[in-house]
Design a protein around this motif. Structure first.
Motif, PDB file in Angstrom:
ATOM      1  N   ILE A  24       1.063  -1.199  -0.009  1.00  0.00           N
ATOM      2  CA  ILE A  24      -0.016  -0.151   0.070  1.00  0.00           C
ATOM      3  C   ILE A  24       0.998   1.206   0.000  1.00  0.00           C
ATOM      4  O   ILE A  24       2.088   1.076   0.308  1.00  0.00           O
ATOM      5  N   SER A  25       0.444   2.178  -0.702  1.00  0.00           N
ATOM      6  CA  SER A  25       1.200   3.554  -0.520  1.00  0.00           C
ATOM      7  C   SER A  25       0.176   4.625  -0.504  1.00  0.00           C
ATOM      8  O   SER A  25      -1.128   4.610  -1.003  1.00  0.00           O
ATOM      9  N   ASP A  26       0.491   5.930  -0.031  1.00  0.00           N
ATOM     10  CA  ASP A  26      -0.144   7.222  -0.510  1.00  0.00           C
ATOM     11  C   ASP A  26      -1.486   7.506   0.239  1.00  0.00           C
ATOM     12  O   ASP A  26      -2.457   7.709  -0.402  1.00  0.00           O
ATOM     13  N   LEU A  27      -1.514   6.882   1.516  1.00  0.00           N
ATOM     14  CA  LEU A  27      -2.907   7.073   2.344  1.00  0.00           C
ATOM     15  C   LEU A  27      -3.020   8.377   2.631  1.00  0.00           C
ATOM     16  O   LEU A  27      -4.186   8.960   2.937  1.00  0.00           O
ATOM     17  N   HIS A  28      -1.861   8.886   2.888  1.00  0.00           N
ATOM     18  CA  HIS A  28      -1.801  10.388   3.377  1.00  0.00           C
ATOM     19  C   HIS A  28      -2.717  10.522   4.496  1.00  0.00           C
ATOM     20  O   HIS A  28      -3.501  11.432   4.709  1.00  0.00           O
ATOM     21  N   LEU A  29      -2.672   9.763   5.467  1.00  0.00           N
ATOM     22  CA  LEU A  29      -3.462   9.717   6.729  1.00  0.00           C
ATOM     23  C   LEU A  29      -3.261  11.001   7.380  1.00  0.00           C
ATOM     24  O   LEU A  29      -2.231  11.616   7.537  1.00  0.00           O
ATOM     25  N   GLN A  30      -4.376  11.607   7.647  1.00  0.00           N
ATOM     26  CA  GLN A  30      -4.449  12.716   8.541  1.00  0.00           C
ATOM     27  C   GLN A  30      -5.719  13.044   9.149  1.00  0.00           C
ATOM     28  O   GLN A  30      -6.620  12.493   8.755  1.00  0.00           O
ATOM     29  N   PRO A  34     -10.953  11.998   8.116  1.00  0.00           N
ATOM     30  CA  PRO A  34     -11.257  10.401   8.858  1.00  0.00           C
ATOM     31  C   PRO A  34     -11.896   9.591   8.121  1.00  0.00           C
ATOM     32  O   PRO A  34     -11.604   8.339   8.656  1.00  0.00           O
ATOM     33  N   ALA A  35     -12.502   9.648   6.924  1.00  0.00           N
ATOM     34  CA  ALA A  35     -13.231   8.591   6.114  1.00  0.00           C
ATOM     35  C   ALA A  35     -11.883   7.709   5.674  1.00  0.00           C
ATOM     36  O   ALA A  35     -12.035   6.565   5.858  1.00  0.00           O
ATOM     37  N   THR A  36     -10.969   8.195   5.463  1.00  0.00           N
ATOM     38  CA  THR A  36      -9.718   7.431   4.702  1.00  0.00           C
ATOM     39  C   THR A  36      -9.196   6.777   5.977  1.00  0.00           C
ATOM     40  O   THR A  36      -8.855   5.452   5.718  1.00  0.00           O
ATOM     41  N   PHE A  37      -9.200   7.359   6.843  1.00  0.00           N
ATOM     42  CA  PHE A  37      -8.359   6.779   8.346  1.00  0.00           C
ATOM     43  C   PHE A  37      -9.305   5.510   8.605  1.00  0.00           C
ATOM     44  O   PHE A  37      -8.734   4.445   8.801  1.00  0.00           O
ATOM     45  N   ASP A  60       4.589   7.752   1.957  1.00  0.00           N
ATOM     46  CA  ASP A  60       3.317   8.760   1.964  1.00  0.00           C
ATOM     47  C   ASP A  60       2.334   8.118   2.823  1.00  0.00           C
ATOM     48  O   ASP A  60       0.926   8.346   2.378  1.00  0.00           O
ATOM     49  N   PHE A  61       2.392   7.360   3.685  1.00  0.00           N
ATOM     50  CA  PHE A  61       1.308   6.831   4.634  1.00  0.00           C
ATOM     51  C   PHE A  61       0.853   7.925   5.368  1.00  0.00           C
ATOM     52  O   PHE A  61      -0.229   7.997   5.521  1.00  0.00           O
ATOM     53  N   PHE A  62       1.544   8.724   5.988  1.00  0.00           N
ATOM     54  CA  PHE A  62       1.234   9.908   6.686  1.00  0.00           C
ATOM     55  C   PHE A  62       1.120  11.233   5.571  1.00  0.00           C
ATOM     56  O   PHE A  62       2.034  11.253   4.837  1.00  0.00           O
ATOM     57  N   GLU A  63       0.229  11.890   5.951  1.00  0.00           N
ATOM     58  CA  GLU A  63       0.273  13.246   5.059  1.00  0.00           C
ATOM     59  C   GLU A  63       1.304  13.917   5.336  1.00  0.00           C
ATOM     60  O   GLU A  63       2.010  14.791   4.508  1.00  0.00           O
ATOM     61  N   VAL A  64       1.816  14.125   6.639  1.00  0.00           N
ATOM     62  CA  VAL A  64       3.010  14.742   6.942  1.00  0.00           C
ATOM     63  C   VAL A  64       3.423  13.840   8.451  1.00  0.00           C
ATOM     64  O   VAL A  64       2.775  13.610   9.084  1.00  0.00           O
ATOM     65  N   TRP A  65       4.834  14.362   8.615  1.00  0.00           N
ATOM     66  CA  TRP A  65       5.449  13.669   9.634  1.00  0.00           C
ATOM     67  C   TRP A  65       6.632  14.760  10.281  1.00  0.00           C
ATOM     68  O   TRP A  65       7.617  14.884   9.687  1.00  0.00           O
ATOM     69  N   ALA A  66       6.182  15.479  11.185  1.00  0.00           N
ATOM     70  CA  ALA A  66       6.868  16.561  11.847  1.00  0.00           C
ATOM     71  C   ALA A  66       8.237  16.189  12.514  1.00  0.00           C
ATOM     72  O   ALA A  66       8.938  16.860  12.976  1.00  0.00           O
TER      73      ALA A  66
END
Ligand SMILES: [Mn+2]
Length: 269
Positions: A24-30, A34-37, A60-66
């Protein structure tokens, strides 16, 4: 994490009992999606028999990781709670089957602390996976989008250990603000180029063939471009592009690519 030169890759041989691997890739979880999560959570909580022997996340599992300090008590709770929920789900899942994680351009700052908190093992970009007598080369995909020279120079800057150490030494609040700003800029750029995805940078076919030939692999598996497809690269070589996940889109997008004895196939989630 710096990239590995493709011609120096040693194959990662799937352990003998493995029959199938899910990508899997590019879930951009944020938290704002919430629907995608929820779609992802439902996928992770499916019965074990529905899963492959290993889960491989190609960036790109996470939309951003700081930074991994997102998971510490001092982090702003709105950022921390969501990150912690995802990490906890991964950790629980990893007790049933191994999870491997390759960085994308959004979550390349996910470090060893978060990796172990989530029970994941890190994969270099690219990684050469060998299973069922076949070799697939795995990459996030951004390193091969050579037409976007502006992005490539940005990428080599932010992927250097020096830049990352300097960035991570800033206060978390500041990093959260900077990453938010970068995302807004990238969204604005996308809007400016319109919905015509043909104008967005894509993986360079010549470079893809070179990578595959350098390691004797036949299939390149990547995400990043959000253009799920399979491309014939000639001479028996293929480029397989993963789908991004967006449960709010019409129709919703959520997909796993499964590699088993039958080959490679997409499974809608
Ligand atoms: Mn990406």
């Amino acid at each position: 994490m710096t990239d590995t030169a493709v011609d120096r890759l040693t194959p990662w041989r799937a352990p003998a009992p493995w029959q199938a691997v899910d990508f899997i890739s590019d879930l951009h979880l944020q938290s704002a999606e919430p629907a995608t999560f929820e779609r992802w959570r439902a996928f992770m909580q499916r019965p074990l028999t529905a899963h492959a022997d290993a889960l491989v996340i190609l960036g790109d599992f996470f939309e951003v990781w700081a930074g991994d300090d997102l998971l510490q008590a001092e982090a702003p709770s709105e950022a921390r709670d969501f990150a912690q929920t995802c990490v906890d789900l991964l950790k629980t899942h990893s007790t049933h089957r191994p999870i491997f994680f390759m960085h994308g351009n959004r979550d390349f700052l996910l470090g060893s602390d978060a990796m172990s908190a989530a029970g994941m093992s890190e994969l270099a970009d690219p990684t050469l996976l060998e299973m069922h007598g076949k070799r697939c080369l795995l990459t996030h995909g951004d390193a091969l989008c050579l037409d976007d020279t502006e992005y490539q120079s940005f990428r080599s800057m932010v992927r250097s250990p020096e830049w990352q150490a300097r960035f991570l030494s800033r206060p978390l609040k500041e990093r959260l603000a900077i990453t938010r700003q970068l995302r807004e800029q990238s969204e604005a750029k996308k809007m400016a180029s319109g919905q015509d995805t043909a104008t967005w940078a894509d993986v360079d076919s010549t470079a893809a063939r070179q990578w595959l030939n350098a390691v004797n692999a036949t299939v390149l598996i990547h995400g990043h471009t959000h253009r799920p497809d399979v491309h014939d690269l000639g001479s028996g070589l293929e480029r397989m592009v993963l789908s991004d996940w967006d449960a709010s889109a019409t129709p919703p997008r959520a997909e796993v690519l499964r590699w088993d004895l039958q080959g490679l196939r997409r499974i809608a989630i």
